[in-house]
Design a protein around this motif. Structure first.
Motif, short mmCIF file in Angstrom:
data_model
loop_
_atom_site.label_atom_id
_atom_site.label_comp_id
_atom_site.label_asym_id
_atom_site.label_seq_id
_atom_site.Cartn_x
_atom_site.Cartn_y
_atom_site.Cartn_z
N LEU A 79 41.78 40.54 30.42
CA LEU A 79 40.88 40.29 31.79
C LEU A 79 39.52 40.68 31.40
O LEU A 79 38.45 40.00 31.47
N ILE A 80 39.47 42.11 30.96
CA ILE A 80 38.11 42.71 30.87
C ILE A 80 37.39 41.91 29.62
O ILE A 80 36.16 41.66 29.72
N VAL A 81 38.01 41.69 28.49
CA VAL A 81 37.49 41.09 27.34
C VAL A 81 37.12 39.55 27.56
O VAL A 81 35.91 39.25 27.16
N ASN A 82 37.86 38.77 28.40
CA ASN A 82 37.63 37.60 28.75
C ASN A 82 36.41 37.43 29.53
O ASN A 82 35.51 36.66 29.57
N LEU A 83 36.18 38.43 30.66
CA LEU A 83 35.10 38.40 31.43
C LEU A 83 33.85 38.80 30.43
O LEU A 83 32.71 38.24 30.78
N ALA A 84 33.88 39.94 29.71
CA ALA A 84 32.79 40.07 28.82
C ALA A 84 32.38 38.67 27.87
O ALA A 84 31.17 38.36 27.67
N ILE A 85 33.49 38.15 27.43
CA ILE A 85 33.23 36.98 26.72
C ILE A 85 32.43 35.90 27.20
O ILE A 85 31.60 35.00 26.94
N THR A 86 33.02 35.79 28.45
CA THR A 86 32.56 34.77 29.52
C THR A 86 30.93 35.13 29.89
O THR A 86 30.00 34.01 30.03
N THR A 116 30.24 28.15 35.18
CA THR A 116 30.78 29.40 34.56
C THR A 116 31.79 30.10 35.58
O THR A 116 32.75 30.62 35.19
N LEU A 117 30.90 30.27 36.84
CA LEU A 117 31.50 30.97 37.95
C LEU A 117 32.72 30.36 38.31
O LEU A 117 33.87 31.06 38.59
N LEU A 118 32.81 29.07 38.38
CA LEU A 118 34.02 28.33 38.88
C LEU A 118 35.22 28.48 37.66
O LEU A 118 36.23 28.88 38.16
N PHE A 119 34.96 28.50 36.52
CA PHE A 119 35.90 28.73 35.59
C PHE A 119 36.18 30.32 35.45
O PHE A 119 37.46 30.51 35.35
N GLY A 120 35.39 31.07 35.57
CA GLY A 120 35.73 32.54 35.61
C GLY A 120 36.83 32.92 36.68
O GLY A 120 37.55 33.57 36.51
N THR A 121 36.26 32.15 37.97
CA THR A 121 37.25 32.46 38.90
C THR A 121 38.54 31.90 38.85
O THR A 121 39.49 32.52 39.08
N TYR A 122 38.48 30.82 38.33
CA TYR A 122 40.07 30.12 37.88
C TYR A 122 40.66 31.00 36.99
O TYR A 122 41.91 31.31 37.28
N GLN A 123 40.10 31.39 36.16
CA GLN A 123 40.67 32.21 35.08
C GLN A 123 41.35 33.55 35.69
O GLN A 123 42.23 33.93 35.29
N THR A 124 40.31 34.26 36.45
CA THR A 124 40.69 35.47 36.68
C THR A 124 41.91 35.46 37.85
O THR A 124 42.89 36.25 37.94
N TRP A 125 42.02 34.26 38.51
CA TRP A 125 42.98 34.07 39.71
C TRP A 125 44.29 33.83 39.07
O TRP A 125 45.28 34.18 39.50
N ASN A 126 44.18 33.13 37.97
CA ASN A 126 45.57 32.87 37.28
C ASN A 126 46.28 34.15 36.53
O ASN A 126 47.15 34.32 36.54
N ILE A 127 45.14 34.83 36.24
CA ILE A 127 45.83 36.15 35.62
C ILE A 127 46.22 37.11 36.70
O ILE A 127 47.21 37.56 36.43
N LEU A 128 45.58 37.10 37.65
CA LEU A 128 45.95 38.30 38.90
C LEU A 128 47.36 37.61 39.46
O LEU A 128 47.80 38.28 39.98
N LYS A 129 47.33 36.41 39.63
CA LYS A 129 48.46 35.90 40.44
C LYS A 129 49.75 36.29 39.44
O LYS A 129 50.99 36.36 39.98
N ILE A 130 49.64 36.72 38.15
CA ILE A 130 51.08 37.09 37.54
C ILE A 130 51.16 38.45 37.93
O ILE A 130 52.34 38.47 37.99
N LEU A 131 50.33 39.36 38.24
CA LEU A 131 50.35 40.85 38.67
C LEU A 131 51.09 40.62 39.89
O LEU A 131 51.85 41.34 40.56
#
Length: 131
Positions: A79-86, A116-131
């Motif tokens: 998640l951290i790497v993906n946010l930095a890449i974004t 970018t914010l819309l996609f980043g929010t979607y990405q983060t939400w999908n990763i965090l809902k796994i947890l």
């Protein structure tokens, strides 16, 4: 980005915007060079538990099995790497829109940051809902 930049009187063609913003996806390749080996390392060490067909039909069981195979530290580091890449991509997209559409840097940043914010929010939400 092209459509949003038209609100700021952008003057370049869609093709030029498409060409310039394409470079914003290069950081994703760098991110893959980091996250894929990390994931492969953990997956290669994972031991698959024995499960029945009935258990496969229960989403909670599948989620539990996935979390037992993939440690939370891997999920958080990805998640951290993906946010930095974004963020890196956003920087490239900002300058791409600025030069392709001939608008001010501030307006180019706004044009690039909304999708970018819309996609980043979607990405983060999908990763965090796994947890």
């Amino acid at each position: 980005m092209h459509g949003i930049s038209s609100f700021f009187d952008g003057k370049g063609s869609f093709r030029r915007t498409f060409e310039f913003t394409g470079y914003g996806f290069l950081p994703s390749l760098v991110g893959s060079l980091i996250t894929v080996p990390m994931s492969a390392y953990y997956i290669s060490k994972a031991e698959m538990p024995k499960i029945t067909i009935t258990q496969l039909q229960n989403p909670n069981v599948i989620k539990t099995i996935m979390l037992s195979l993939i440690p939370k530290s891997l999920i958080y580091s990805n998640l951290i790497v993906n946010l930095a890449i974004t963020a890196w991509s956003l920087t490239i997209w900002t300058f791409a829109v600025k030069h392709a559409r001939e608008i001010e840097l501030r307006n180019a940043f706004i044009s690039a940051s909304i999708p970018t914010l819309l996609f980043g929010t979607y990405q983060t939400w999908n990763i965090l809902k796994i947890l």
